[in-house]
Design a protein around this motif. Structure first.
Motif, short mmCIF file in Angstrom:
data_model
loop_
_atom_site.label_atom_id
_atom_site.label_comp_id
_atom_site.label_asym_id
_atom_site.label_seq_id
_atom_site.Cartn_x
_atom_site.Cartn_y
_atom_site.Cartn_z
N GLY A 1 0.83 -1.21 0.00
CA GLY A 1 0.00 0.00 0.00
C GLY A 1 0.86 1.25 0.00
O GLY A 1 0.45 2.29 -0.55
N ALA A 2 2.05 1.16 0.60
CA ALA A 2 2.99 2.28 0.57
C ALA A 2 3.47 2.54 -0.85
O ALA A 2 3.55 3.69 -1.30
CB ALA A 2 4.18 2.00 1.49
N VAL A 3 3.77 1.46 -1.57
CA VAL A 3 4.19 1.62 -2.96
C VAL A 3 3.04 2.19 -3.79
O VAL A 3 3.25 3.04 -4.67
CB VAL A 3 4.66 0.27 -3.55
CG1 VAL A 3 5.08 0.44 -5.00
CG2 VAL A 3 5.82 -0.30 -2.73
N LEU A 4 1.82 1.75 -3.49
CA LEU A 4 0.67 2.24 -4.25
C LEU A 4 0.47 3.75 -4.07
O LEU A 4 0.22 4.47 -5.05
CB LEU A 4 -0.59 1.48 -3.83
CG LEU A 4 -1.90 1.89 -4.51
CD1 LEU A 4 -1.79 1.86 -6.03
CD2 LEU A 4 -3.04 1.00 -4.04
N VAL A 5 0.59 4.25 -2.85
CA VAL A 5 0.39 5.70 -2.67
C VAL A 5 1.54 6.48 -3.29
O VAL A 5 1.33 7.57 -3.85
CB VAL A 5 0.16 6.09 -1.19
CG1 VAL A 5 -1.11 5.45 -0.66
CG2 VAL A 5 1.34 5.77 -0.31
N LEU A 6 2.75 5.93 -3.24
CA LEU A 6 3.87 6.57 -3.95
C LEU A 6 3.62 6.56 -5.45
O LEU A 6 3.91 7.54 -6.15
CB LEU A 6 5.19 5.88 -3.62
CG LEU A 6 5.77 6.15 -2.23
CD1 LEU A 6 6.90 5.18 -1.91
CD2 LEU A 6 6.28 7.60 -2.13
N GLU A 7 3.10 5.45 -5.95
CA GLU A 7 2.78 5.35 -7.38
C GLU A 7 1.75 6.41 -7.75
O GLU A 7 1.86 7.07 -8.80
CB GLU A 7 2.25 3.96 -7.70
CG GLU A 7 2.09 3.66 -9.17
CD GLU A 7 3.39 3.61 -9.94
OE1 GLU A 7 3.38 4.02 -11.12
OE2 GLU A 7 4.42 3.19 -9.38
N GLY A 8 0.75 6.61 -6.88
CA GLY A 8 -0.23 7.65 -7.12
C GLY A 8 0.41 9.02 -7.20
O GLY A 8 0.08 9.83 -8.08
N ALA B 1 12.48 10.49 -7.62
CA ALA B 1 13.17 11.78 -7.53
C ALA B 1 12.32 12.92 -8.07
O ALA B 1 12.58 14.09 -7.78
CB ALA B 1 14.50 11.72 -8.28
N ALA B 2 11.29 12.59 -8.86
CA ALA B 2 10.41 13.62 -9.44
C ALA B 2 9.18 13.90 -8.58
O ALA B 2 8.37 14.77 -8.93
CB ALA B 2 9.98 13.20 -10.84
N VAL B 3 9.03 13.17 -7.45
CA VAL B 3 7.89 13.41 -6.57
C VAL B 3 8.04 14.79 -5.93
O VAL B 3 9.08 15.09 -5.32
CB VAL B 3 7.79 12.31 -5.48
CG1 VAL B 3 6.74 12.68 -4.43
CG2 VAL B 3 7.43 10.98 -6.11
N GLY B 4 7.00 15.61 -6.05
CA GLY B 4 7.11 16.99 -5.59
C GLY B 4 6.30 17.33 -4.37
O GLY B 4 6.07 18.51 -4.09
N VAL B 5 5.82 16.32 -3.65
CA VAL B 5 5.05 16.57 -2.43
C VAL B 5 5.83 16.07 -1.22
O VAL B 5 6.72 15.23 -1.36
CB VAL B 5 3.66 15.90 -2.49
CG1 VAL B 5 2.85 16.45 -3.65
CG2 VAL B 5 3.80 14.38 -2.58
N PRO B 6 5.53 16.57 -0.02
CA PRO B 6 6.25 16.11 1.17
C PRO B 6 6.02 14.61 1.41
O PRO B 6 4.90 14.11 1.29
CB PRO B 6 5.62 16.93 2.30
CG PRO B 6 5.09 18.15 1.63
CD PRO B 6 4.61 17.69 0.28
N VAL B 7 7.10 13.91 1.74
CA VAL B 7 7.05 12.47 1.97
C VAL B 7 7.71 12.14 3.31
O VAL B 7 8.79 12.65 3.63
CB VAL B 7 7.76 11.70 0.83
CG1 VAL B 7 7.94 10.22 1.19
CG2 VAL B 7 6.98 11.83 -0.48
N LEU B 8 7.03 11.30 4.07
CA LEU B 8 7.57 10.74 5.31
C LEU B 8 7.73 9.25 5.12
O LEU B 8 6.76 8.55 4.79
CB LEU B 8 6.63 11.01 6.49
CG LEU B 8 6.95 10.27 7.81
CD1 LEU B 8 8.26 10.75 8.41
CD2 LEU B 8 5.81 10.43 8.80
N ALA B 9 8.94 8.72 5.31
CA ALA B 9 9.21 7.29 5.19
C ALA B 9 9.57 6.74 6.56
O ALA B 9 10.47 7.27 7.22
CB ALA B 9 10.33 7.04 4.19
#
Length: 263
Positions: free
Chosen positions: A96-103, A203-211
């Protein structure tokens, strides 16, 4: 409150909404449904509108597609976002983490993304399943061999030893796992654990991410999480002491982290 919404291809998704505040969508991984993220949702509900759903092919959600495609589940996430007003933050556990990153990578209107232990392959030298695991899984599902599909996924995608799987089959929780077998190809398809993770797209994700990962988890899950944090510009990395991949069963501390990040 449970509602049924319709995804792009006509698939019906069961969606629960509780709480009040900014919307946050919680997405479970393999063998998960909206019940397994409900505890985390309850912890967040005082401060957020928490939305959980059965991913397609699980429990109260059907699957109208004629084939497994990552785009199907991205369309589902888009439909849930639209249902809650057109924008939301998202948390995903495992696949599900990969899915939201994919989104996020595909440009869905997601404000903030939090992930727990995405099962990416961070290094080509890591042990990983053979590339034909997806084909073998879909063949078992098509043949109606749910037990076989669960065994294959647990052994090759997760790395559970055969003797441990035998013990699991004798336990009362096996029926819950077998019930999710038809959706397992989606989990391996979105995570693609046979290949190295998509660093350039992250690297192109432009929103804040918490891992986030637990310090008691499997080494490959820790490495995948750290690699996400390193790949996404400005991403935040958090380590939870004493935790492993089963964090959803003990959601209080995770909820505190998420509330701080999402707030």
């Amino acid at each position: 409150m449970t509602e049924n919404i319709t995804s792009k291809d006509g698939t019906t998704l069961a969606v629960d909404t509780i709480g009040q505040g900014a919307p946050v969508i919680l997405v479970g991984g393999a063998f998960n449904d909206r019940s397994t993220v409900a505890g985390l949702g309850a912890e967040l509900a005082p401060a957020f509108t928490v939305v959980t759903y059965d991913r397609r092919g699980r429990v109260a959600s059907d699957d109208k597609s004629d084939d497994y495609r990552v785009a199907n589940e991205v369309d589902d996430l888009a439909a849930v976002i639209e249902h809650v007003g057109g924008r939301a933050s998202a948390f995903g556990h495992s696949s599900g983490a990969v899915l939201v990153l994919e989104g996020a990578m595909r440009g869905l209107p997601i404000d903030r993304v939090a992930v727990y232990e995405p099962p990416y392959c961070a290094d080509e030298n890591q042990p990983r399943p053979a590339a034909d695991i997806y084909d073998r899984l879909t063949a078992l599902v098509a043949a109606g061999d749910r037990d076989g599909a669960v065994e294959l996924f647990l052994h090759e995608a997760v790395g559970v030893p055969a003797e441990a799987i035998a013990g699991m089959k004798a336990g009362e929780g096996w029926a819950f796992l077998a019930d999710k077998a038809p959706s397992l190809p989606y989990d391996v398809l979105v995570s693609a654990p046979w290949q190295v993770m998509p660093f350039d797209r992250l690297a192109a994700v432009g929103v804040p991410v918490l891992a986030v990962y637990g310090d008691q988890t499997a080494p490959n899950l820790a490495e995948g999480t750290k690699a996400v944090a390193a790949a996404v510009p400005g991403a935040e990395l958090q380590v939870m002491p004493g935790e492993d991949h089963g964090v959803l069963q003990r959601p209080a501390a995770l909820a505190q982290l998420l509330a701080k990040f999402l707030g």
